[in-house]
Enzyme design. Structure first.
Site, PDB file in Angstrom:
ATOM      1  N   LYS A 167      38.790  28.948  38.381  1.00 41.65           N
ATOM      2  CA  LYS A 167      38.700  27.743  38.608  1.00 41.65           C
ATOM      3  C   LYS A 167      37.463  27.414  39.629  1.00 41.65           C
ATOM      4  O   LYS A 167      36.881  28.447  39.745  1.00 41.65           O
ATOM      5  CB  LYS A 167      39.772  27.117  39.660  1.00 41.65           C
TER       6      LYS A 167
ATOM      7  N   HIS B  27      24.710  54.979  31.724  1.00 36.33           N
ATOM      8  CA  HIS B  27      24.191  55.800  30.992  1.00 36.33           C
ATOM      9  C   HIS B  27      23.976  55.486  29.534  1.00 36.33           C
ATOM     10  O   HIS B  27      24.482  54.667  28.902  1.00 36.33           O
ATOM     11  CB  HIS B  27      25.258  57.159  30.992  1.00 36.33           C
TER      12      HIS B  27
ATOM     13  N   ALA C 129      40.697  39.720  43.583  1.00 35.23           N
ATOM     14  CA  ALA C 129      40.837  41.283  43.904  1.00 35.23           C
ATOM     15  C   ALA C 129      40.805  41.874  42.437  1.00 35.23           C
ATOM     16  O   ALA C 129      41.671  41.409  41.774  1.00 35.23           O
ATOM     17  CB  ALA C 129      42.096  41.352  44.577  1.00 35.23           C
TER      18      ALA C 129
ATOM     19  N   ALA D 230      39.731  42.727  47.287  1.00 32.33           N
ATOM     20  CA  ALA D 230      39.566  44.156  47.156  1.00 32.33           C
ATOM     21  C   ALA D 230      39.532  44.607  45.902  1.00 32.33           C
ATOM     22  O   ALA D 230      39.772  44.180  44.993  1.00 32.33           O
ATOM     23  CB  ALA D 230      41.113  44.344  47.774  1.00 32.33           C
TER      24      ALA D 230
HETATM   25  C1  LIG Z   1      41.006  34.808  44.034  1.00 35.16           C
HETATM   26  C2  LIG Z   1      41.966  34.120  45.264  1.00 35.16           C
HETATM   27  C3  LIG Z   1      41.105  33.919  46.346  1.00 35.16           C
HETATM   28  C4  LIG Z   1      42.529  33.246  44.312  1.00 35.16           C
HETATM   29  O1  LIG Z   1      43.638  32.618  45.113  1.00 35.16           O
HETATM   30  P1  LIG Z   1      44.288  31.268  44.983  1.00 35.16           P
HETATM   31  O2  LIG Z   1      43.270  30.108  44.988  1.00 35.16           O
HETATM   32  O3  LIG Z   1      45.365  30.961  45.896  1.00 35.16           O
HETATM   33  O4  LIG Z   1      44.422  31.063  43.251  1.00 35.16           O
HETATM   34  P2  LIG Z   1      46.194  31.181  42.926  1.00 35.16           P
HETATM   35  O5  LIG Z   1      46.953  32.428  43.309  1.00 35.16           O
HETATM   36  O6  LIG Z   1      46.703  29.786  42.798  1.00 35.16           O
HETATM   37  O7  LIG Z   1      45.676  31.624  41.417  1.00 35.16           O
HETATM   38  C5  LIG Z   1      45.040  30.848  40.285  1.00 35.16           C
HETATM   39  C6  LIG Z   1      44.918  31.517  39.186  1.00 35.16           C
HETATM   40  O8  LIG Z   1      44.212  32.793  39.234  1.00 35.16           O
HETATM   41  C7  LIG Z   1      44.875  33.914  38.870  1.00 35.16           C
HETATM   42  N1  LIG Z   1      44.908  34.957  39.651  1.00 35.16           N
HETATM   43  C8  LIG Z   1      44.792  34.963  40.986  1.00 35.16           C
HETATM   44  N2  LIG Z   1      44.460  36.147  41.494  1.00 35.16           N
HETATM   45  C9  LIG Z   1      43.948  36.878  40.368  1.00 35.16           C
HETATM   46  C10 LIG Z   1      43.075  38.095  40.285  1.00 35.16           C
HETATM   47  N3  LIG Z   1      43.133  38.880  41.586  1.00 35.16           N
HETATM   48  N4  LIG Z   1      42.892  38.627  39.020  1.00 35.16           N
HETATM   49  C11 LIG Z   1      43.128  37.847  37.990  1.00 35.16           C
HETATM   50  N5  LIG Z   1      43.675  36.417  38.044  1.00 35.16           N
HETATM   51  C12 LIG Z   1      44.166  36.289  39.329  1.00 35.16           C
HETATM   52  C13 LIG Z   1      46.494  33.507  39.239  1.00 35.16           C
HETATM   53  O9  LIG Z   1      47.139  34.459  38.166  1.00 35.16           O
HETATM   54  C14 LIG Z   1      46.343  32.067  38.383  1.00 35.16           C
HETATM   55  O10 LIG Z   1      46.458  32.185  36.975  1.00 35.16           O
HETATM   56  P3  LIG Z   1      47.221  30.885  36.365  1.00 35.16           P
HETATM   57  O11 LIG Z   1      46.537  29.583  36.742  1.00 35.16           O
HETATM   58  O12 LIG Z   1      47.066  31.364  34.781  1.00 35.16           O
HETATM   59  O13 LIG Z   1      48.728  31.070  36.840  1.00 35.16           O
HETATM   60  C15 LIG Z   1      43.121  35.296  45.468  1.00 35.16           C
HETATM   61  O14 LIG Z   1      43.890  35.534  44.209  1.00 35.16           O
HETATM   62  C16 LIG Z   1      42.420  36.671  45.542  1.00 35.16           C
HETATM   63  O15 LIG Z   1      42.106  37.605  44.668  1.00 35.16           O
HETATM   64  N6  LIG Z   1      42.325  37.056  46.796  1.00 35.16           N
HETATM   65  C17 LIG Z   1      41.682  38.257  47.372  1.00 35.16           C
HETATM   66  C18 LIG Z   1      42.407  38.963  48.474  1.00 35.16           C
HETATM   67  C19 LIG Z   1      41.948  40.123  48.994  1.00 35.16           C
HETATM   68  O16 LIG Z   1      41.466  41.014  48.173  1.00 35.16           O
HETATM   69  N7  LIG Z   1      41.485  40.195  50.344  1.00 35.16           N
HETATM   70  C20 LIG Z   1      40.754  41.245  51.105  1.00 35.16           C
HETATM   71  C21 LIG Z   1      40.411  41.009  52.301  1.00 35.16           C
HETATM   72  S1  LIG Z   1      38.689  40.427  52.349  1.00 35.16           S
END
Ligand SMILES: CC(C)(COP(=O)(O)OP(=O)(O)OC[C@H]1O[C@@H](n2cnc3c(N)ncnc32)[C@H](O)[C@@H]1OP(=O)(O)O)[C@@H](O)C(=O)NCCC(=O)NCCS
Length: 199
Positions: free
Chosen positions: A167, A93, A144, A126
């Protein structure tokens, strides 16, 4: 008596399913474009501006989606995977008018609405929110709970509020191999462009 209960439950489950299917059919025809094998749940989503919504092949729109397409379009690519409750809004807006309530300002500036593009092979976790002007690069992951205010390069993993690059999914060599396996030659990203996007 049990028979009646069972009948009511079946009706309760089947009726919304049928309405959802019918609405889905209508929505697909009202969209700007809609590919094949698209699954959409209009009864359980909040989708506005169908004339500016495009969805590619093999993409499903989950329950609880909030898509507001303003004057600017929302383009969703092929094989996009949405986690639960994505929110995508292609406009804002006006908030710069003195002496007027925001809700009363009807006209917009061109910069208030900007196209959002979700490229092919993206996965959003999510409860994500994607705001105006953003392009989510091909093959990227949106973590998420993220609020995305800026575009991200192909095959990046972004997260946070506002979302930043966490990353990359693949090395540049892996991206080239992944693309070689999935896309025809003319649709593949070029090595120089991938390198440039990561600077
Ligand atoms: C994005 C995602 C896939 C990354 O998973 P991963 O490769 O195992 O990454 P890691 O858990 O090793 O995290 C890496 C870094 O990202 C950060 N991070 C992970 N998820 C995050 C999020 N949702 N928001 C912000 N930062 C996030 C971690 O804190 C970590 O930070 P650091 O390096 O400073 O410690 C996972 O965190 C995610 O969000 N999955 C979504 C799950 C979902 O919603 N599924 C729905 C069903 S479809």
């Amino acid at each position: 008596m049990n028979y009646i209960f069972r009948y009511c439950i079946r009706l309760y489950l089947v009726f919304p399913y049928v309405i959802d299917k019918l609405l889905g059919f209508c929505y697909k025809h009202l969209m700007r474009s809609c590919g094949s094998h698209v699954y959409i749940r209009p009864l359980y989503s909040d989708i506005k501006g169908l004339h500016n919504l495009s969805i590619g092949n093999g993409t499903s729109i989950p329950k609880g989606s909030v898509f507001y397409c303003t004057e600017a379009p929302l383009i969703i690519g092929n094989k996009v995977l949405f986690g639960p409750r994505p929110t995508i809004i292609t406009g804002d807006h006006r908030i710069d008018r003195l002496g007027e309530y925001i809700v009363d300002v009807n006209e917009k500036l061109p910069e208030n609405d900007k196209m959002v593009t979700i490229e092919d092979d993206v996965w959003t976790g999510a409860n994500i929110t994607i705001l105006k002007g953003v392009t989510i690069g091909r093959g990227s992951v949106v973590a998420a709970g993220s609020v995305v205010t800026k575009s991200c390069p192909p095959y990046s993993i972004i997260g946070g509020v506002p979302a930043k690059i966490i990353k990359y999914r693949f090395t540049v060599e892996q991206v080239l191999e992944h693309e070689r396996l999935l896309y025809p030659v003319d649709k593949r990203l070029r090595k120089e462009d991938i390198l440039k996007s990561r600077l």
